[in-house]
Scaffold this active site. Sequence first.
Site, PDB file in Angstrom:
ATOM      1  N   HIS A  29       7.697   2.216 -16.753  1.00  0.00           N
ATOM      2  CA  HIS A  29       7.679   3.629 -16.379  1.00  0.00           C
ATOM      3  C   HIS A  29       8.938   4.326 -16.906  1.00  0.00           C
ATOM      4  O   HIS A  29       9.965   4.355 -16.229  1.00  0.00           O
ATOM      5  CB  HIS A  29       7.613   3.770 -14.863  1.00  0.00           C
ATOM      6  N   PRO A 118       5.976  -0.516  -3.634  1.00  0.00           N
ATOM      7  CA  PRO A 118       4.965   0.059  -2.744  1.00  0.00           C
ATOM      8  C   PRO A 118       5.530   1.329  -2.110  1.00  0.00           C
ATOM      9  O   PRO A 118       6.489   1.263  -1.329  1.00  0.00           O
ATOM     10  CB  PRO A 118       4.755  -1.053  -1.708  1.00  0.00           C
ATOM     11  N   GLY A 159       5.236  10.463  -4.804  1.00  0.00           N
ATOM     12  CA  GLY A 159       4.379   9.425  -4.238  1.00  0.00           C
ATOM     13  C   GLY A 159       4.906   8.905  -2.913  1.00  0.00           C
ATOM     14  O   GLY A 159       4.139   8.649  -1.979  1.00  0.00           O
ATOM     15  N   ASN A 188       9.165  16.275  -9.482  1.00  0.00           N
ATOM     16  CA  ASN A 188       8.733  16.595 -10.845  1.00  0.00           C
ATOM     17  C   ASN A 188       7.276  17.043 -10.931  1.00  0.00           C
ATOM     18  O   ASN A 188       6.773  17.311 -12.028  1.00  0.00           O
ATOM     19  CB  ASN A 188       8.966  15.391 -11.775  1.00  0.00           C
ATOM     20  N   HIS A 263       4.611   8.822 -17.460  1.00  0.00           N
ATOM     21  CA  HIS A 263       4.891   8.167 -16.183  1.00  0.00           C
ATOM     22  C   HIS A 263       4.891   6.648 -16.300  1.00  0.00           C
ATOM     23  O   HIS A 263       5.869   6.001 -15.954  1.00  0.00           O
ATOM     24  CB  HIS A 263       3.867   8.593 -15.129  1.00  0.00           C
ATOM     25  N   ARG A 357       3.230 -13.002  27.165  1.00  0.00           N
ATOM     26  CA  ARG A 357       4.020 -11.792  26.935  1.00  0.00           C
ATOM     27  C   ARG A 357       5.083 -11.642  28.034  1.00  0.00           C
ATOM     28  O   ARG A 357       6.199 -11.183  27.782  1.00  0.00           O
ATOM     29  CB  ARG A 357       3.144 -10.537  26.881  1.00  0.00           C
ATOM     30  N   GLU A 410       3.943   2.283  14.024  1.00  0.00           N
ATOM     31  CA  GLU A 410       4.027   0.836  13.776  1.00  0.00           C
ATOM     32  C   GLU A 410       4.510   0.509  12.365  1.00  0.00           C
ATOM     33  O   GLU A 410       5.320  -0.391  12.169  1.00  0.00           O
ATOM     34  CB  GLU A 410       2.660   0.176  14.007  1.00  0.00           C
ATOM     35  N   HIS A 472      -9.568  -2.813  20.235  1.00  0.00           N
ATOM     36  CA  HIS A 472      -8.227  -3.325  20.511  1.00  0.00           C
ATOM     37  C   HIS A 472      -8.157  -4.849  20.520  1.00  0.00           C
ATOM     38  O   HIS A 472      -7.081  -5.414  20.726  1.00  0.00           O
ATOM     39  CB  HIS A 472      -7.738  -2.790  21.861  1.00  0.00           C
TER      40      HIS A 472
END
Length: 671
Positions: A29, A118, A159, A188, A263, A357, A410, A472
């Site tokens: 790129h 990412p 992005g 850009n 790009h 838990r 999250e 759930h």
Amino acid sequence: MTDSRLEQQSVNTLRTLSMDAVQKANSGHPGMPMGMADAAYVLWTEFLRHSPQNPDWIDRDRFVLSAGHGSMLLYSLLHLTGYDLSLEELKKFRQWNSKTPGHPEYGMTPGVETTTGPLGQGFANGVGMAVAETFLATKFNTGKTPIIDHYTYGIVSDGDLMEGISQEAASLAGHLKLGKLIYLYDDNNITIDGSTDLSFTEDRLKRFEANGWHIQQVDGHDRTAIRIAIQAAKENTDKPSIISCKTRIGYGSPNKQGSASSHGAPLGDEEIKLAKEGYQFPSFDPFFIPEEVKINFREAIKNGGRFEQEWNHAMDELHATDPELVKQFYGFNNEPDVNWDEVLPSFPADTKGMATRKASGETLKKLSGAVPNLFGGSADLSPSNNTQIDSQPYSSDNRTGRYVHYGVREHAMVSIMNGINLHKGLKPYGGTFLIFSDYCRPAIRLAALSKIPTILVFTHDSVGLGEDGPTHQPIEQLASLRLIPNTYVLRPADANETTMCWKIAMNRTGGPSILALTRQAVPTVDRSKEAPVSGVENGAYILADSEKSTPDAIIIGTGSEVSLAVEAKEKLMAQDIDVRVVSMPCQELFREQSDEYKESVLPEGVTTRVSIEAGVTQGWQEWVGHYGRSIGINHFGASAPYSTIYKEFGLTAERVVEEVLQCHEVMKAKI
């Protein structure tokens, strides 16, 4: 050559190195490095406090290239400023075994603070780094000279800002008033598909302003304007800052500037030559660096050495007046020294037991007192996750709080925790429901890729959560998370296994650890009758052994289903089927054990094997073998009390008995 000409030549060298590397690789790129070279030059040569000869200096400014596709800009900066990244490595861009992969990868290239590419992940990582800086600064800056006083800078793209994670992280950063977080936005107006007008037309700066950010916009090729904007951002101490740098992608390419064609593809030899002519660059040779440009950039070595020397002097002064604080500071930046036998709670045998838990919450209370840099949080589920520790919340008013209310974010939570980990100094963990691991999976994957020891407390781990229903109830999540390399999925069978899983997670350095914990109560094993809980540290162990040296059958369970395996063993023993029960809280850890140990737990000669886990059965054949059977749920759940669901879906001791008997008969027939 005047200073302004030297400066322009230096900027153009960033562009030409990027063009040449992409062209040689025939991949990459070039457009973003060409467009952001002016802003990057100003930041790296005038504002960024770093030490190229010691990339891990504690008080360095952090730089995050969230727009990781522009990696050649970062590699060029690292090489030119004197990091251990040779010109030969730039020539090996995107090639096998190089230090210059297609996107920046943490741990591979000196000076790369985090793995990016990412989109949006680097944005959130930087928020985590800024959080860590504020906590450590408030805790340790007690003398006349601060020992933690640095900024987190980054370059973000269109992005990045489109991705939902950036909005989550930006909202929290503004709420927390992270004033030492400064992002340069490569505005850009181009993405792969073409103009951002195709899909991205809101007023981005107003969005950030609404989130509580300090906003500015400049011509991204006006270095004077960029200097002024960065300085203004530094002076605005109660808001994170974003500076929109209006740039032209592929700047200087006569035929591809401002176009999506620059790009993600090489410009071509002829176009590169035309661009270098336009820059009035002194050579058309690939990878040419003018000597005066190299000298200019290498000032960073001298400056970095001075920064570090001043910091070391401040630490010496602090040590003379407060040696205990210095000891504590360095303790924060190392793995915790914990006497686990004293810290971890022990739970008595109890047929009713408790939810894992809840056992996790009890363990955390002990850990928070013994590990002063344990830094927790939850995505708006603190009472359900049992993740709250004895600390005031971390906030804009209380930087020494050790608990973050991440809100319903999250994805950003896990990415921010990755950034906190990468900053060093704190040991972060965070909680949500196991089903919502799907919302944060990209950040979990990058933690695994980068070997970041983020700890994830995922409760409500099965259909055992009951009435909330199939939306759930996790079904495929355990299996899918186990597919991620470098990731430990820890599903403890009872309260004491839970404490051992925490020990494993706290000591781990090679990747994330996921604790999958029950909502419902599970029996606490009587360790005076069964195997010691230390077996958890092997990933799987013989919990209840057979009377024979070689059992007739083996039942393997995890989590809340281990108690069903034990109950089934008792029923089978009454039918003269000699059974071994194996608890397997962590497949990945068991897989790492010696062949001898694995054979001692799961002898190859015992082919009557049944596994039980409240999730999909994919993946269990590795442990039950070709002739074994797996009890699970290969469909979605239902809304009902958990005991009803378990009965209706066949997660019962009776079902285990039935499967063992059928498998045993089949194997007898084969013999």
